[in-house]
Scaffold this motif. Structure first.
Motif, short mmCIF file in Angstrom:
data_model
loop_
_atom_site.label_atom_id
_atom_site.label_comp_id
_atom_site.label_asym_id
_atom_site.label_seq_id
_atom_site.Cartn_x
_atom_site.Cartn_y
_atom_site.Cartn_z
N ALA A 260 0.83 -1.21 0.00
CA ALA A 260 0.00 0.00 0.00
C ALA A 260 0.86 1.26 0.00
O ALA A 260 0.41 2.31 -0.47
CB ALA A 260 -0.93 -0.01 1.21
N PRO A 267 -4.54 0.68 -5.80
CA PRO A 267 -4.92 -0.23 -4.72
C PRO A 267 -5.55 -1.54 -5.21
O PRO A 267 -5.37 -2.58 -4.58
CB PRO A 267 -5.92 0.59 -3.90
N ARG A 270 -2.81 -4.38 -5.81
CA ARG A 270 -1.80 -4.72 -4.81
C ARG A 270 -1.54 -6.23 -4.72
O ARG A 270 -0.42 -6.64 -4.43
CB ARG A 270 -2.23 -4.20 -3.44
#
Length: 543
Positions: A260, A267, A270
């Motif tokens: 993060a 996001p 990830r």
């Protein structure tokens, strides 16, 4: 072309569902009206993606329903294709039916080779590489496409079962990096890439181009490491040194939570970015890439251009011919198996004439005639394997060929089945491939195979004694006039045609009979191609 109807091109991918809506512009690039993307994670699995999970299906169907509303607002025609996840899923039929019923969208499954072709068209539309030797890389969730060439069609096009979701599920479950996982992932990628990388290097390329969300995400990470913020990834570059640093940073963070803090990382990526970045780095290494340019054009843009081109090819003259792309693939496949194209072309021409003459009875379209044409030209290629059961061998060779660019998976299945049923057994419920088709497609196969059987029978002696055919259709009968050269003996052709006509009769719901009409000298002159356009111009493909 100003004022032409807009087109919505939809790409149902493994990770996301994308749509671009555009209107053609005369003499210029299409005008983009809207772009949409919804992440759905449709595909899962480290090896084959056997099932589309219920929650993913719900997300994808909901996205496509919304896409339909947006397309309708633009009064756009909708064309949609699905790639790796749907292509491999055992429950693809259920998904496609739901999309059709709930979103009113017919999704075509494209083969890996067709996916690569469309990506090539899309990438070339966004980066000025036409005429320059180039390599294109597209990293998807379930597959990676590699294309090498300097124009379309490409010199090399490969689709590999390597994608960021597939690799994540296999090596980085939940996005977590376990001991030895990075090394195992690299070794796995190398085993897939080595051969095609050698092929690409042998052909050679001056510029490398990348397209897809993964490559755009990596480009953003590289820019962030340099302290830059990209307003757009279009024509951004990924340098090898920057990529090495990005990968080293990512694999030093073993969980999605730790990632993060990575500057520039979306996001939503990830958990999958590690696999995608490692894959891109291994491709840089195997292919000898130092720098890669990012293209915003990919599969959906290629689909737009392909369909706009199809619109431009007028078929109002009633002549049957496959597009140059399809033609080259069909003829290349036929020649590779030493097919007798003289007989195949003539039998196919006769079948296509019957297609036109019986249109009132079967109600099929010009697009269906293209499938008949391809099947006719390829119906005998199975003889290369063995004369016995060669119709079944033809099915296998067509269905598994990588040469037939420009056809969807469903079209390839229909072509293969029409070729398979050109002789011997008619379609029956015990034939798994046939019964897997939709009801309309089963009827297409019966009609087209019936027409092809008659066309082949009318050239039974390979002498081209039957010159043309005409047909009259009534409520309960089809009468086929067989036009011959003066004095030609066509007894064998007529005997074989009558014996072969039962499938066509059943498909059309009418009796089929034949009568001989001798071609007069005046009719021969009128039908000769040299006597002007529209006078018996040969139809079908020509070597």
């Amino acid at each position: 072309m100003t004022g032409a109807r807009a087109l919505a091109a939809i790409d149902v991918g493994t990770n996301s569902v994308h749509m671009v809506i555009a209107r053609p512009v005369s003499g210029g690039s299409p005008e983009i009206l809207a772009r949409e993307r919804v992440p759905v994670r449709l595909g899962t699995g480290g090896d084959d993606m056997k099932l589309l999970m219920p929650d993913a299906v719900e997300r994808a169907v909901a996205a496509l329903v919304e896409f339909r509303h947006i397309a309708d607002a633009h009064e756009a025609e909708v064309v949609a294709v699905a790639t790796s996840a749907v292509r491999e899923a055992d429950n693809q039929g259920q998904f496609l039916r739901r999309v059709h019923d709930e979103a009113r969208i017919t999704v075509e499954i494209v083969s890996g080779m067709e996916e690569a072709r469309l990506i090539h068209l899309g990438a070339m539309s966004a980066v000025p590489i036409a005429g320059r030797p180039h390599l294109i890389i597209d990293i998807g969730g379930g597959s990676t496409e590699l294309i090498v060439g300097d124009h379309a069609p490409a010199a090399l096009a490969r689709s590999l079962k390597l994608g960021h979701i597939r690799l994540t599920d296999r090596f980085f479950d939940g996005g977590v990096i376990a001991d030895g996982a990075v090394k195992a992932c690299r070794r796995h990628i190398k085993s897939f890439v080595a051969h095609v990388a050698q092929e690409a290097r042998d052909i050679g390329f001056d510029v490398a181009v990348g397209c897809s969300g993964t490559i755009a995400a990596v480009a953003a990470l590289c820019a962030a490491r340099r302290g830059e913020t990209l307003r757009t990834v279009a024509n951004a570059t990924i340098e090898r040194a920057d990529l090495n640093e990005v990968v080293a940073d990512l694999i030093s963070r073993s969980t999605p939570g730790e990632r993060a803090a990575v500057p520039g990382l979306d996001p939503a990526r990830r958990d999958v970015i590690v696999a995608g970045a490692i894959l891109l780095r291994q491709l840089f290494k195997a292919l000898g890439i130092e720098s890669l340019v990012v293209s915003t054009g990919a599969l959906r843009e290629g689909l737009l251009l392909d369909r706009f081109n199809r619109r431009d090819r007028s078929r109002d003259d009633g002549l049957h011919h496959l597009s140059d792309l399809r033609r080259s693939g069909v003829l290349a496949l036929a020649r590779s198996y030493h097919e007798d194209l003289i007989h195949a072309e003539h039998a196919t021409d006769l079948a296509l004439e019957l297609f036109d003459e019986t249109q009132e009875a079967h109600g099929l379209t010009i697009a269906d005639s293209e499938l008949l044409e391809a099947a006719g030209l390829l119906h005998n290629i199975g003889r290369f394997v063995a004369n016995s059961s060669h119709h079944k061998h033809s099915y296998y060779l067509i269905r598994n060929s990588e040469r037939l660019a420009g056809f969807s998976e469903n079209e390839l299945e229909l072509i293969a089945l029409v070729a398979r049923y050109h002789r011997k057994s008619r379609p029956v419920s015990s034939h798994r491939e046939y019964t897997a088709l939709s009801k309309p497609d089963r009827r297409r196969v019966r009609v087209l195979a019936g027409l092809l059987r008659v066309g082949i029978a009318l050239d039974r002696t390979y002498r081209r004694a039957v010159k043309r055919v005409h047909a009259s259709v009534s409520e309960g009968a089809v009468t086929i006039d067989v036009e011959t050269a003066a004095g030609a003996d066509v007894d064998i052709e007529l005997f074989t045609a009558r014996r072969s006509a039962s499938l066509l009769a059943d498909a059309l719901g009418r009796t089929v009979d034949f009568r001989v009409v001798e071609t007069s000298p005046e009719r021969q002159r009128r039908n000769h191609p040299a006597n002007g356009p529209g006078n018996a111009t040969p139809r079908g493909l020509r070597a």
